[in-house]
Every structure is written in C-alpha cells, then in structure tokens.
Motif scaffolding. Structure first.
Motif: not given
Lengths: 269, 460
Positions: A70, A98, A101, A108, A112, A114, A128-129, B342, B344-352, B355-356, B360
């Motif tokens: 991150m 990607v 992660r 966090f 947070n 969505f 997404i995966h 938000l 970071h939450g999306s990136y943390g799930l492996g979104a590009t 996609e984010t 989001v």
C-alpha cells in the motif's frame, strides 16, 4: 531461517513455528528524505496473529503497509530490502500488485465501507477477481463471508441497504467480511478497533481469534491489552526500528529490552 | 461636489465622536479600561454610529422626497396660463425644466416660462440642499452628543454595536432578496399583460412562433403567432448537443485530473482548462460563426449532407466547449472529496485503479456530478450571446441538428432590440418567455443544489 545475525533485535522465546508466511529482511522505508523504517527483519508465522505495537510514529503501520505494497500509493515513498510471501519476493517486478493484494487483504483503522449495499460491499472483491460466476455462487460467498465475520445474523434481512448505514462496529466487521470474501492468505489490520466502542471492540477481537484458524493475521494496535488478548506473537517497534519480537506472553511478562519494558509498563509512549 | 463635502464632514464628525466616546469611556473609569463593560473602542463605535447613521438616513429620506416636493413647488410657481396645460404637456415641461436646471444652460429653453421655472427650480434646489446639510449635521451632532452623555462604565456598548452590525448585515441580504423579488415581479406583471392579449394555453402549447404583428389594419400577413414550443424545442436541442459535448469531455478530463495526473501536470493543466471559463461568450460566438459553422458545413457537403450555416450543431458544440470547464472543475472537486479511505479500501482488495474509479469513486461522487451537470444545463439553457450570434432567428420545430433553430434567449433579444411599443404582444411576449426561462432554470438550480447538498452531508 534462524534469526541470529548480530543486528537482529532481541528475540524472546521461540522463533516462528514452521516456515514463515511472510518474511521481511532489511526493510527500509523512506518518505522523501525521512527514513521511517530502519533495517527491519521480521518473520510472520502461518495461522498466527502477530501484533505490532509501539508508540505513535514508530513505523508499525508503515511496516504493515509494506506487506501488501500500500506504500506504493504514497507519493515519495520508497521501500528497500526484501519481503517474501511464501518465499516469493513481493517487490519483484514480475509480481502483479493486484494479485498480491488479493492474497494479502487489509482492514483499515476507520471503517470504510463503500457507498453500496451490504451485499455489494462483500461481493466487490469476488467480482473484480472473477471468483464467482453465477448469482448463487455470489450469494454463497457473501453469506459465508458475513457469517465468518459474525455479521450475517444482524444484517441478513437488509442486505440491500447501504453499508454506510450500519453502526461503527458493524461497519468494521463488514470491512472484515469484505476482506475475507476474496479468500486472502494474510489479513493486515491497521488499528481495526481504534474507532470502535468497547463492546464492538470485544466482538472484533473475538472474530480475530476465530479467523486465526484460516488466515494469517498481522494487527497494528495501540492497546497493549488488545495485543495481549488476540496475538500469539508481538513485535515492538520504536523510532523506526524493530526493538524486540517474540511470544506475546513472553513480551508482556518478561521483556528483554529495557525500551520494551518501559513501553509495556507505561513509562513512555 | 457639495454632496461629497457634506458626506466627508459627516464622516469626519463621526471620527471625532469616536475618539471622544472612547476617551470618555476610559476617563469614566479613571483609566482602568478593564473595569468597563466593553472594550473602549466599542464605546467609540457606539457614539460614532449614533452620530452617522441617523444623519445618513435623514439624507436618504430627504433625497427621496425632494423631487416630488420641488416639482409641486415649481408647478405652483408657474404662471397661471401654464395651469391649463394638458397633463402630458405639463410633464414634458417639468422634464425640460429639470434638464435646464441641471445643465444651467438656458440657450435652448423652449420659452420664457420654462426659463423662469428652471431658475426657480435651481433656486429651490440649492435652498433645499443647504437645509438638508444643516439638518443632517445638526442631527449628527445632537445624536452624537446624546450618545456621548450616555457613555458610562455600565453601558453595554458591545451589545449595542453588535446589534447595529447585525442590522447592517440583515439589510444587505434583504437588498439582494428584494432585488430578486423585484425582478420576478416585473417579469410576472409584464407577462400577465401579455397573457391578457394572448391566451396562456396558446403560448405554452402553440407550435407556431412568428411574433410580427400588423402595424396597420390593412397590412398583409404578420398576424402574430405566439406558440413557444418551437423556441423551447430549439433551446432543448442546442442544450442537448452542448451537454453531449460537455459532459463526456468534462467528466473524463476531471477523472484524469483527479485520479491520474501527477501534481506537476495538474498544476499546469487545471488552470489552462479553466481559462476556457474566462473566455467571454462573445468570443465563443465569433468562434462558432467564423470557424465551427463553416467547417461543419463543408464537412456536411463532402458527406452529402445539407448543414445550415446557422445549424444547431455548430452552436451546440461551441456552447458545449464553453461548459466543459464548468463540469470538469465541479466534478473534479467532487471526485477529490471522495474520501481517500474508500480508494485505499478498494486497492486493498486488489482492485486496479480503473476498477476503483469505475466502481467506487464515481458511484460515490455521482450525486455531486449530477448536481454539477444540472447546474451546467441551466447555464446552457440561459446562455444568450453564443446563440444570438450563431443560432438562427426563424423558429423551426425540428429535431434535426443540421437545421437552423432558434432559442428562447435569441427571441427575447430580438424582440427587445430596437424600437418597441410596450403595449403590443410582440414586445410583451419577451417577458413571458423570460418568465418561463426563469422558472425552468430556477427549478433546475434548486434540484441541483439540493442534490449537491445531500451529497455534501454524507461525507462531512
């Protein structure tokens, strides 16, 4: 790999049992000119909860963020050294961040969710995966994740309502459900309870203990009671350096380093 | 000049009284200012306000009433033969007298009566001014001294002064509100006059617009038709084309600026984009007429299409370009306001990153973006200069973007330019059009602002 070299921190009690899930060697992190982490070596064991403790600004969150890269998102941040996940270098150019992660999830400090429905929050990662194809498969993942996060019974009748409408503790458990929905191997938690009240905190701690069966967990916390309650191993950071790491029980009852001793007894920090 | 002197002396008087009030307050407690109820300067302001405000109000009332008083005095002073004049002639005479008196040059006076009256008027006016000055200064001094007497350690000067400040603030905002109400009322009354001549249903549902009225009974054609539908259809067509240009370009550039561009590029590109907003609409009008319209027409010729040189397409495109910075800068603000957590939450799930953004950031920012787009639509509907220059004048009811259409604003301008008679439906119809336009844009603005506000509440 035994931890014996001379610059290594104090090692309390046993080493990581079995092969380390995540292994950091000589990790330095720079934010611009400022060095935030100095030559950190740390192993994180499989299916264990490792707590990172230390005073504010000691680099524990920085270290956590290295583990799923991150820090890449922070402008001017630079990481040197090696970090391996199952012996694979996660800073290798060949590795897709990607995918990393997806294997190393994150929860966090501030919940947070969505601005989507509870269902879509949890289904976000699998979508997404491409982890599921049919609606039934998605339902299964969502329900399973919510159940493992201990949230399903509270929200099963309102999966269509926005996730932002839940209480703080529910939101945080939703974020945990969201993270486990992609079946990561490691879950990183950055002070997951600091925005929660004591009851919600107790629920999340209980959950962390249950999740240990299936996931490797690294948790940053300011609460030493929390570290003592949920973790098996504890690492104490101070001014960007890893001072001492070992069995949680050992660290809290018989720390080797006087800085650790000072911190856990509340003399500074 | 005299007037400036009067105001200057009033201000000077206020300053003097400010100092006196302040000094008196300090002396009243023997120099120990901390025991006063308020800070010493508040006592100064208190006295100064008492000195200045009543005098200024007196002047305002005096100036408002003076013309009526002078007029009746001058009329009374006219020789008896002027008393028999018809009202219209009389008001002409009064106007002439006023002008003569203002210029002080009697060479072009229509006669001895006017000249004498002008002399009289001048004389009266200078007397009136002298009286006003004396009265204002006397009032200022009297009120100031009265306030000065009341200065004592227990006087709540701060509360009084702040009360006065509040009244000033209320007055200012009321002026703005009453101006709006005044504008609306003037539109409404003129529109009502129009609807007395032309039925409101004909206006709102009529499909034919040709506002030329017969000047004389025997004149051919030009019966006048006031169906506003073609105008609103034209406005709608041009606005739709404008939004079709502005929304994608503005939104995508906002996404690039907010999410992808690095800081250095952003620092250069964002002001450049906003330069578009600073270009006068007249210049956009040139651009549409001189560059875009001929270009499109040639393009149409090569493609075998007939594109009018005043096509809705050219106008709409240029208007869209004008609106781009509006949409991009509003959307940029909204996208930047989406909390970083938000993402970071999306990136943390492996979104590009894409996609984010798609799943989001944009959904989170959507209410704000919609609000921005609605504001832009009301801007497009009300836009005048570009369409006056580039759009046509004849009202066709068509959805063909290559044809020439006209808009509400163009018609209002063409109806009110040149000589007008304010009793013909031709002129009055402009007010009805303005009223409808006002209602439409007001409605859009209200909806847009409430959407934006709802969004703001969510993240603050």
């Amino acid at each position: 790999m035994p931890l014996t070299s001379e610059f290594l921190p104090y090692q309390s009690g046993r080493n990581v049992a079995g092969p380390a899930k995540v292994s950091a060697r000589g990790v330095n992190v720079f934010y611009g000119d400022k060095q935030a982490l100095k030559a950190v070596d740390l192993d994180i064991g499989t299916n264990e909860v490792t707590a990172l403790i230390g005073p504010s600004g000691c680099g524990k969150s920085t270290f956590l963020r290295c583990l799923n890269r991150m820090n890449d998102l922070i402008e001017g941040a630079r990481v040197t050294g090696t970090i391996t996940l199952d012996r694979q270098d996660i800073y290798d150019r060949a590795l897709d961040v990607v995918q990393l992660r997806a294997r190393v999830g994150m929860v966090f400090q501030k919940p947070n969710p969505f601005p989507k429905s509870i269902y879509d929050n949890v289904a976000y990662g699998p979508r997404i995966h491409g982890l599921a194809q049919t609606a039934a498969e998605f339902d299964e993942i969502v329900e399973g994740s919510l159940q493992r996060a201990g949230l399903f019974d509270e929200v099963k009748d309102r999966l269509d309502e926005p996730g932002t409408g839940l209480s703080g503790g529910q939101q945080q458990r939703l974020c945990i459900a969201r993270a486990i929905a992609v079946s990561p191997e490691v879950i990183l938690m950055d002070e997951p309870c600091s925005a929660l009240d004591p009851i919600a905190t107790a629920k999340v701690e209980e959950l962390i203990d249950e999740l240990r069966e299936n996931f490797t967990i690294v948790i940053v916390t300011h609460s030493m009671q929390q570290a003592a309650r949920v973790s098996q191993r504890t690492a104490f950071f101070h001014l960007g350096e890893l001072v001492e790491v070992g069995d949680t029980e050992q660290i809290f009852t018989n720390p080797r380093h006087k800085l650790t001793q000072g911190y856990i007894t509340g003399r500074f920090g | 000049m005299q007037f400036v002197t009067l105001l200057a002396s009033l201000s000077l008087l206020s300053v003097v009284l400010y100092r006196m009030g302040r000094g008196r307050a300090i002396r009243s407690v023997g120099g120990n200012a901390a025991t006063l109820h308020s800070l010493p300067s508040y006592y100064g302001y208190y006295v100064a306000l008492w000195c200045g405000v009543p005098a200024v109000m007196l002047i305002a009332v005096w100036l408002a009433g003076e013309p009526f008083l002078l007029k009746s005095l001058v009329l009374d002073g006219l020789p008896s033969e002027a008393g028999g004049l018809p009202a219209a002639r009389l008001s002409l005479l009064v106007n002439e007298v006023r002008q003569l008196a203002a210029s002080g040059d009697y060479r072009f006076a229509s006669g001895d009566v006017a000249r004498a009256a002008a002399e009289h008027y001048r004389e009266l006016r200078s007397i009136s001014f002298a009286a006003m000055s004396v009265a204002a200064l006397a009032l200022a001094i009297a009120c100031g001294v009265h306030a000065l007497r009341r200065v004592s350690p227990s006087l709540r000067a701060r509360n009084r002064v702040e009360g006065a400040v509040q009244v000033f603030l209320i007055t200012s905002s009321t002026i703005a509100i009453f101006t709006t109400i005044g504008i609306v009322l003037s539109l409404v009354f003129e529109s009502l006059r129009f609807f007395r001549l032309v039925p409101i249903t004909d206006f709102i549902f009529g499909l034919d617009w040709s506002p030329q009225m017969a000047m004389r009974q025997e004149q051919v054609g030009a019966s006048g038709a006031f169906g506003a539908v073609p105008l609103f259809a034209g406005t709608l067509l041009i606005s739709v084309i404008a939004m079709a240009v502005a929304v994608p370009v503005g939104l995508l550039s906002a996404i690039y600026m907010a999410e992808y561009a690095d800081r250095r590029f952003r620092a250069v590109a964002k002001p450049l984009l906003e330069v578009l907003a600073g270009i006068p609409t007249v210049v956009y009008g040139f651009f549409a007429v001189v560059t875009v319209a001929p270009f499109l027409r040639q393009l149409g010729e090569t493609a075998g299409l007939t594109i009018a040189s005043e096509s809705a397409l050219a106008t709409g495109i240029v208007m869209g370009v004008m609106i781009i910075p509006f949409i991009s800068s509003l959307s940029d603000d909204v996208i930047c306001a989406v909390p970083e957590s938000l993402r970071h939450g999306s990136y943390g799930l492996g979104a590009t990153r894409s996609e984010t953004i798609k799943q989001v950031v944009i959904p989170a920012a959507l209410p704000g973006i919609v609000g921005g787009v609605l504001l832009a639509v009301s801007r497009a509907i009300g836009e005048t200069m570009i369409v006056v220059m580039a759009a046509g004048l004849s009202a066709h009811l068509t959805a063909n973007p290559f044809a020439s259409v006209t808009t509400v604003t163009v018609q209002i301008v063409s109806l009110l330019v040149g000589d007008q008679e304010f009793d013909s439906p031709k002129t009055l119809s402009a007010f009805a059009l303005g009223l409808v336009l006002f209602v439409v844009t007001l409605g859009l603005n209200v909806v847009a602002l409430s959407v934006v506000r709802k969004y703001r509440e969510k993240y603050d």
